[in-house]
Design an enzyme around this catalytic site. Sequence first.
Site, short mmCIF file in Angstrom:
data_model
loop_
_atom_site.label_atom_id
_atom_site.label_comp_id
_atom_site.label_asym_id
_atom_site.label_seq_id
_atom_site.Cartn_x
_atom_site.Cartn_y
_atom_site.Cartn_z
N ARG A 97 0.84 -1.19 0.00
CA ARG A 97 0.00 0.00 0.00
C ARG A 97 0.88 1.25 0.00
O ARG A 97 1.99 1.25 0.50
CB ARG A 97 -0.90 0.00 1.25
CG ARG A 97 -1.82 -1.22 1.30
CD ARG A 97 -3.05 -0.97 2.14
NE ARG A 97 -2.77 -0.53 3.49
CZ ARG A 97 -3.63 0.22 4.20
NH1 ARG A 97 -4.78 0.59 3.68
NH2 ARG A 97 -3.33 0.58 5.45
N LYS A 122 3.89 -11.29 9.40
CA LYS A 122 3.17 -11.17 8.13
C LYS A 122 3.49 -12.34 7.21
O LYS A 122 4.64 -12.63 6.91
CB LYS A 122 3.52 -9.86 7.45
CG LYS A 122 2.53 -9.51 6.35
CD LYS A 122 2.96 -8.32 5.53
CE LYS A 122 2.67 -7.04 6.24
NZ LYS A 122 2.45 -5.94 5.25
N ARG A 182 -1.56 -0.79 14.09
CA ARG A 182 -0.31 -1.27 14.70
C ARG A 182 -0.57 -1.85 16.09
O ARG A 182 -1.44 -1.36 16.80
CB ARG A 182 0.70 -0.12 14.83
CG ARG A 182 1.15 0.47 13.51
CD ARG A 182 2.10 -0.47 12.76
NE ARG A 182 2.49 0.06 11.48
CZ ARG A 182 1.91 -0.25 10.32
NH1 ARG A 182 0.90 -1.09 10.29
NH2 ARG A 182 2.35 0.25 9.19
P1 ATP Z 1 -0.41 -1.20 6.60
O1 ATP Z 1 -0.80 -1.64 7.97
O2 ATP Z 1 -0.62 0.25 6.37
O3 ATP Z 1 -0.94 -2.05 5.52
P2 ATP Z 1 2.16 -2.50 6.16
O4 ATP Z 1 3.51 -2.23 6.72
O5 ATP Z 1 1.53 -3.80 6.46
O6 ATP Z 1 1.21 -1.33 6.61
P3 ATP Z 1 1.75 -2.99 3.33
O7 ATP Z 1 1.69 -1.97 2.27
O8 ATP Z 1 0.53 -3.77 3.65
O9 ATP Z 1 2.28 -2.23 4.62
O10 ATP Z 1 2.92 -4.00 2.99
C1 ATP Z 1 4.21 -3.56 2.63
C2 ATP Z 1 5.16 -3.81 3.79
O11 ATP Z 1 5.22 -5.23 4.04
C3 ATP Z 1 6.60 -3.45 3.44
O12 ATP Z 1 6.87 -2.11 3.80
C4 ATP Z 1 7.44 -4.44 4.26
O13 ATP Z 1 7.65 -3.99 5.57
C5 ATP Z 1 6.55 -5.65 4.33
N1 ATP Z 1 6.90 -6.66 3.30
C6 ATP Z 1 7.42 -6.47 2.06
N2 ATP Z 1 7.56 -7.63 1.40
C7 ATP Z 1 7.13 -8.59 2.24
C8 ATP Z 1 7.03 -10.00 2.15
N3 ATP Z 1 7.38 -10.68 1.05
N4 ATP Z 1 6.54 -10.65 3.22
C9 ATP Z 1 6.16 -10.02 4.34
N5 ATP Z 1 6.23 -8.69 4.49
C10 ATP Z 1 6.71 -7.97 3.45
#
Ligand code: ATP
Length: 321
Positions: free
Chosen positions: A119, A184, A318
Amino acid sequence: MRNQPHAIKLALLGTLSKGGFHSGEELGASLGVSRAAISKHIKGIQEWGVDVHRVQGKGYQLAQPMQLLDENTLKHTIDTKFALVPVIESTNQYILDNSSELESGFVCLAEYQSKGRGRRGRQWISPFGSNLYLSMYWQLDAGMAAAMGLSLVVGVALAESLEQLGVPGVKLKWPNDLYHDDKKLAGILVEMSGQAGAAANLVIGVGLNLSMAETVDGISQPWTSLSNITAKPVDRNQLAALLVKTLNTTLQDYESFGMGEFVARWNRLDNYLGRKVKLLIGNKSVEGVARGIDKQGAVLLETEQGTQSFIGGEISLRNNE
Ligand code: ATP
């Protein structure tokens, strides 16, 4: 062939993925290039995030076994039209770029994304061959207002599919991540390619970690892969087909029935239900206890002012324990 500029690297990966050592000489002879060229292409493969070993006198070998996505296998298992583009900037971008010629339900799958995204311009780290990256095009007759609910519904469906495969403990983080053990596991990214009349043209992208190397760079938060959760070997082609099918049936169900029954299904899987969280909204933050979602797909927070609902693409949730 698609991905012509990468044909040699992809052929090399085809051979290496069969296992064992392969000498530079053997690889060069079978591909009609010099040993020096092979060495250069191996470097390129390493830049895609593949761990390749070289042992003097033996040749090259993949550090981890790799099962490639196979167009023929997928043709037998995916009902909708699809494109397998092994090396791509972003599967979502491919759909956005081609949407005027695509029919609803079309899927793009890749082995590697050089500009995989999350995002708000964040990066989705997408090494070659170790995860799944796919995007589906969907014309949503209900229009843009329904798109938020749709991204939540997709998360529920994917988490339930993994559960049915025997993967325990998969959870959801609002609005669109799959979690396991507070890490994640997968991300969902819904983007719009424009509006035709009342309908919204959407792209639903999914990145699911299967067996990403622990040494991967660029992820600033705890993450995990399916291989850390279940010892059962995963067939990437079968799983890709299952994800496509799940997306397709879920999107149809959502169009027919809306959020209705998905609210309870989401809440059962909510990683933060009853836990202290904070919402980041622009440069403000709101603290409270997570209470699941409502029928609009808003996240519910019990704050000192009572239970409040929050919705919108600018909000990030968060942990605040
Ligand atoms: P939000 O809560 O706003 O969605 P987020 O940090 O989860 O924040 P996303 O846009 O959903 O953001 O996902 C991108 C983020 O996920 C990246 O900034 C990184 O920290 C993390 N990320 C990137 N690649 C991967 C991956 N392959 N597996 C897990 N996490 C990843």
